[in-house]
Design a protein around this motif. Structure first.
Motif, PDB file in Angstrom:
ATOM      1  N   GLY A  17       0.826  -1.213   0.000  1.00 33.52           N
ATOM      2  CA  GLY A  17       0.000   0.000   0.000  1.00 33.52           C
ATOM      3  C   GLY A  17       0.852   1.251   0.000  1.00 33.52           C
ATOM      4  N   LEU A  18       0.207   2.383  -0.156  1.00 39.16           N
ATOM      5  CA  LEU A  18       0.926   3.656  -0.150  1.00 39.16           C
ATOM      6  C   LEU A  18       1.438   3.976   1.244  1.00 39.16           C
ATOM      7  N   GLN A  19       2.455   4.836   1.300  1.00 35.69           N
ATOM      8  CA  GLN A  19       2.936   5.298   2.601  1.00 35.69           C
ATOM      9  C   GLN A  19       1.814   6.050   3.315  1.00 35.69           C
ATOM     10  N   GLY A  20       1.652   5.754   4.595  1.00 38.10           N
ATOM     11  CA  GLY A  20       0.620   6.439   5.363  1.00 38.10           C
ATOM     12  C   GLY A  20      -0.734   5.766   5.295  1.00 38.10           C
ATOM     13  N   ALA A  21      -0.840   4.691   4.515  1.00 38.86           N
ATOM     14  CA  ALA A  21      -2.133   4.000   4.382  1.00 38.86           C
ATOM     15  C   ALA A  21      -2.531   3.336   5.700  1.00 38.86           C
ATOM     16  N   GLY A  22      -1.520   2.978   6.480  1.00 38.68           N
ATOM     17  CA  GLY A  22      -1.793   2.307   7.753  1.00 38.68           C
ATOM     18  C   GLY A  22      -1.259   0.886   7.785  1.00 38.68           C
ATOM     19  N   LYS A  23      -0.286   0.580   6.931  1.00 37.99           N
ATOM     20  CA  LYS A  23       0.233  -0.800   6.854  1.00 37.99           C
ATOM     21  C   LYS A  23       0.835  -1.283   8.168  1.00 37.99           C
ATOM     22  N   THR A  24       1.758  -0.496   8.719  1.00 40.01           N
ATOM     23  CA  THR A  24       2.469  -0.944   9.921  1.00 40.01           C
ATOM     24  C   THR A  24       1.483  -1.120  11.082  1.00 40.01           C
ATOM     25  N   THR A  25       0.606  -0.144  11.238  1.00 39.77           N
ATOM     26  CA  THR A  25      -0.426  -0.238  12.277  1.00 39.77           C
ATOM     27  C   THR A  25      -1.274  -1.495  12.058  1.00 39.77           C
ATOM     28  N   THR A  26      -1.607  -1.747  10.792  1.00 41.39           N
ATOM     29  CA  THR A  26      -2.472  -2.888  10.484  1.00 41.39           C
ATOM     30  C   THR A  26      -1.756  -4.223  10.719  1.00 41.39           C
ATOM     31  N   GLY A  72       0.296  -4.722  13.148  1.00 42.58           N
ATOM     32  CA  GLY A  72       0.116  -4.887  14.597  1.00 42.58           C
ATOM     33  C   GLY A  72      -1.295  -5.354  14.938  1.00 42.58           C
ATOM     34  N   LYS A  73      -2.267  -4.757  14.266  1.00 47.04           N
ATOM     35  CA  LYS A  73      -3.669  -5.113  14.524  1.00 47.04           C
ATOM     36  C   LYS A  73      -3.946  -6.572  14.145  1.00 47.04           C
ATOM     37  N   LEU A  74      -3.407  -6.960  12.983  1.00 42.73           N
ATOM     38  CA  LEU A  74      -3.628  -8.349  12.530  1.00 42.73           C
ATOM     39  C   LEU A  74      -2.929  -9.342  13.449  1.00 42.73           C
ATOM     40  N   GLU A  85      11.672   0.526  13.296  1.00 43.85           N
ATOM     41  CA  GLU A  85      11.492   0.781  14.739  1.00 43.85           C
ATOM     42  C   GLU A  85      10.003   0.800  15.111  1.00 43.85           C
ATOM     43  N   GLN A  86       9.209   1.429  14.253  1.00 44.02           N
ATOM     44  CA  GLN A  86       7.757   1.519  14.501  1.00 44.02           C
ATOM     45  C   GLN A  86       7.145   0.118  14.557  1.00 44.02           C
ATOM     46  N   LEU A  87       7.592  -0.745  13.648  1.00 43.79           N
ATOM     47  CA  LEU A  87       7.051  -2.110  13.636  1.00 43.79           C
ATOM     48  C   LEU A  87       7.462  -2.861  14.900  1.00 43.79           C
ATOM     49  N   LEU A 115      -9.369  -1.825   4.375  1.00 49.04           N
ATOM     50  CA  LEU A 115      -9.705  -0.406   4.264  1.00 49.04           C
ATOM     51  C   LEU A 115      -9.527   0.223   5.645  1.00 49.04           C
ATOM     52  N   THR A 116      -8.595   1.194   5.743  1.00 44.73           N
ATOM     53  CA  THR A 116      -8.302   1.787   7.052  1.00 44.73           C
ATOM     54  C   THR A 116      -9.002   3.130   7.239  1.00 44.73           C
ATOM     55  N   LYS A 117      -8.981   3.596   8.470  1.00 41.94           N
ATOM     56  CA  LYS A 117      -9.455   4.939   8.862  1.00 41.94           C
ATOM     57  C   LYS A 117     -10.955   5.123   8.604  1.00 41.94           C
ATOM     58  N   LEU A 118     -11.681   4.030   8.761  1.00 41.16           N
ATOM     59  CA  LEU A 118     -13.140   4.132   8.609  1.00 41.16           C
ATOM     60  C   LEU A 118     -13.789   4.735   9.844  1.00 41.16           C
ATOM     61  N   ASP A 119     -12.982   4.978  10.884  1.00 39.02           N
ATOM     62  CA  ASP A 119     -13.514   5.672  12.060  1.00 39.02           C
ATOM     63  C   ASP A 119     -13.605   7.170  11.776  1.00 39.02           C
ATOM     64  N   GLY A 120     -13.011   7.639  10.689  1.00 37.56           N
ATOM     65  CA  GLY A 120     -13.054   9.070  10.362  1.00 37.56           C
ATOM     66  C   GLY A 120     -14.337   9.436   9.646  1.00 37.56           C
ATOM     67  N   ALA A 164     -11.653  -3.939   8.215  1.00 42.03           N
ATOM     68  CA  ALA A 164     -11.765  -2.486   8.248  1.00 42.03           C
ATOM     69  C   ALA A 164     -10.967  -1.978   9.437  1.00 42.03           C
ATOM     70  N   GLY A 165     -10.167  -0.940   9.214  1.00 35.81           N
ATOM     71  CA  GLY A 165      -9.453  -0.276  10.307  1.00 35.81           C
ATOM     72  C   GLY A 165     -10.353   0.797  10.880  1.00 35.81           C
ATOM     73  N   VAL A 166     -10.560   0.757  12.194  1.00 34.76           N
ATOM     74  CA  VAL A 166     -11.499   1.704  12.792  1.00 34.76           C
ATOM     75  C   VAL A 166     -10.893   2.437  13.991  1.00 34.76           C
ATOM     76  N   GLY A 167      -9.591   2.696  13.933  1.00 35.06           N
ATOM     77  CA  GLY A 167      -8.968   3.451  15.015  1.00 35.06           C
ATOM     78  C   GLY A 167      -7.470   3.270  14.986  1.00 35.06           C
ATOM     79  N   GLU A 168      -6.782   4.151  15.714  1.00 35.05           N
ATOM     80  CA  GLU A 168      -5.322   4.082  15.733  1.00 35.05           C
ATOM     81  C   GLU A 168      -4.811   2.963  16.632  1.00 35.05           C
ATOM     82  N   LYS A 169      -5.617   2.575  17.624  1.00 37.10           N
ATOM     83  CA  LYS A 169      -5.173   1.536  18.551  1.00 37.10           C
ATOM     84  C   LYS A 169      -5.180   0.167  17.888  1.00 37.10           C
TER      85      LYS A 169
HETATM   86  P1  GDP Z   1       2.101   3.031   6.814  1.00 37.08           P
HETATM   87  O1  GDP Z   1       2.993   4.134   6.312  1.00 37.08           O
HETATM   88  O2  GDP Z   1       1.234   2.478   5.709  1.00 37.08           O
HETATM   89  O3  GDP Z   1       2.831   1.943   7.531  1.00 37.08           O
HETATM   90  O4  GDP Z   1       1.082   3.711   7.838  1.00 37.08           O
HETATM   91  P2  GDP Z   1       1.077   3.726   9.443  1.00 37.08           P
HETATM   92  O5  GDP Z   1       0.728   2.405   9.983  1.00 37.08           O
HETATM   93  O6  GDP Z   1       2.351   4.355   9.924  1.00 37.08           O
HETATM   94  O7  GDP Z   1      -0.159   4.690   9.710  1.00 37.08           O
HETATM   95  C1  GDP Z   1      -0.183   6.052   9.289  1.00 37.08           C
HETATM   96  C2  GDP Z   1      -1.069   6.829  10.248  1.00 37.08           C
HETATM   97  O8  GDP Z   1      -2.412   6.408  10.149  1.00 37.08           O
HETATM   98  C3  GDP Z   1      -0.679   6.640  11.707  1.00 37.08           C
HETATM   99  O9  GDP Z   1      -0.795   7.884  12.370  1.00 37.08           O
HETATM  100  C4  GDP Z   1      -1.719   5.652  12.227  1.00 37.08           C
HETATM  101  O10 GDP Z   1      -1.964   5.810  13.611  1.00 37.08           O
HETATM  102  C5  GDP Z   1      -2.929   6.043  11.425  1.00 37.08           C
HETATM  103  N1  GDP Z   1      -3.905   4.939  11.252  1.00 37.08           N
HETATM  104  C6  GDP Z   1      -3.696   3.694  10.750  1.00 37.08           C
HETATM  105  N2  GDP Z   1      -4.842   2.991  10.704  1.00 37.08           N
HETATM  106  C7  GDP Z   1      -5.813   3.803  11.208  1.00 37.08           C
HETATM  107  C8  GDP Z   1      -7.236   3.660  11.423  1.00 37.08           C
HETATM  108  O11 GDP Z   1      -7.868   2.636  11.135  1.00 37.08           O
HETATM  109  N3  GDP Z   1      -7.881   4.745  11.949  1.00 37.08           N
HETATM  110  C9  GDP Z   1      -7.221   5.913  12.261  1.00 37.08           C
HETATM  111  N4  GDP Z   1      -7.933   6.918  12.765  1.00 37.08           N
HETATM  112  N5  GDP Z   1      -5.910   6.077  12.064  1.00 37.08           N
HETATM  113  C10 GDP Z   1      -5.210   5.037  11.549  1.00 37.08           C
END
Ligand code: GDP
Length: 296
Positions: free
Chosen positions: A107-116, A118-120, A146-148, A247-252, A273-278
């Motif tokens: 995915g693109l940078q910032g899409a939420g891959k690393t966070t996802t 962790g979630k998975l 480091e983030q991962l 699909l991330t950031k559906l909490d927005g 679906a990603g629904v939060g930063e946690k």
């Molecule tokens: P990466 O560059 O694809 O690895 O993206 P990151 O995992 O670093 O996420 C980029 C930003 O999006 C971070 O600030 C995350 O906290 C935020 N983020 C990721 N998934 C979600 C989500 O489902 N909801 C919200 N609100 N923020 C998210």
């Protein structure tokens, strides 16, 4: 507040009361409302066009059953067609292979891959008692590795270290080997984010895919991209044999039109679906709920 689709259609179709069939002319205004509703929900224009054409084909000639108004009958067709495109039910991860089941994230940078990742990892550990290993193949940003590592610690997953001096394919191969020897059930591979579609980066992830042959290749996409999600999805779908989408950031505020666009251009199921930063902010994707959200 936007009226929901049923109310909007009731308004434009009230003149049709008593008509026994949906016809091209009596649904023209209503289809314009459907089109507007989809555009307001951020569905990409080419996808809206295809969708409206499909609804029209299904609707024209449809009998309006006794207890329904024509508006309600058309809403029924729209919902049916939406469910057909989005898929009937949630499709889970396919882990049915000799362990480790390797999952590649793209995915693109910032899409939420690393966070996802962790979630998975947390999801697989909590709900399926899986032993999970995670690795970063982002050799461009030490901060991403480091983030991962941090995220893995929070998720209770093992972290396979990598450095920016290594090659992505070598890192991934070493991680697969480690996972095999230490009996991990699942290996999640995080990859370098691309800020925009970049040929060289696409080539790199395609090579990584060919070397590792993951059982799941998941495209992670930000719902806030709205209409732009369609081009990104097309590029990743052309470069990689995707098996699913998250699909991330559906909490927005996103209305979720990206879901329909991405599904339409890739034909691949949206799995989560990603629904939060946690790390707890991950849900199995439910097509019918998303259809309701898009239709308002
Ligand atoms: P990466 O560059 O694809 O690895 O993206 P990151 O995992 O670093 O996420 C980029 C930003 O999006 C971070 O600030 C995350 O906290 C935020 N983020 C990721 N998934 C979600 C989500 O489902 N909801 C919200 N609100 N923020 C998210």
């Amino acid at each position: 507040m936007l009226d929901n689709l049923t109310q909007r259609l009731a308004r434009v179709m009230k003149t049709l009361k008593g008509e026994a069939r949906l016809t091209e002319s009596n649904i023209a205004d209503a289809l314009r409302e459907v089109r507007l509703a989809l555009l307001e929900a951020d569905v990409a224009l080419p996808v809206v066009k295809d969708f409206i054409a499909a609804v029209k084909e299904q609707a024209v000639g449809e009998e309006v059953l006794g207890s329904l108004t024509p508006g309600q009958a058309l809403v029924g067709v729209v919902h049916r067609e939406m469910t057909k495109v989005m898929g009937e039910a949630n499709v889970g991860l396919n882990l049915a292979t000799q362990p480790p089941a390797v999952i590649l994230m793209a995915g693109l940078q910032g899409a939420g891959k690393t966070t996802t990742v962790g979630k998975l990892a947390k999801f697989l550990k909590d709900t399926q008692k899986k032993k999970v290993l995670v690795v970063s193949c982002d050799v461009y940003r030490p901060a991403a590795i480091e983030q991962l590592k941090t995220v893995a610690g929070q998720a209770g997953a093992e972290f396979f270290p990598s450095t920016t001096a290594d090659k992505p394919v070598d890192i991934a191969r070493a991680a697969v080997d480690w996972a095999k020897r230490h009996y991990h059930d699942v290996l999640l591979i995080d990859t370098a984010g691309r800020l925009a579609i970049d040929e060289a980066m696409m080539q790199e992830i395609a090579e990584l895919h060919a070397a590792i042959k993951p059982i799941e290749t998941l495209f992670v996409v930000d719902a806030m991209l709205g209409q732009d999600a369609v081009n990104t999805a097309k590029a990743f779908n052309d470069a990689l044999p995707l098996t699913g989408v998250i699909l991330t950031k559906l909490d927005g505020d996103a209305r979720g039109g990206a879901a329909l666009s991405v599904r339409h251009v890739t034909g691949k199921p949206l799995k989560f679906a990603g629904v939060g930063e946690k790390l707890s902010g991950l849900e199995p994707f439910h097509p019918e709920r998303m259809a309701s959200r898009i239709l308002g």
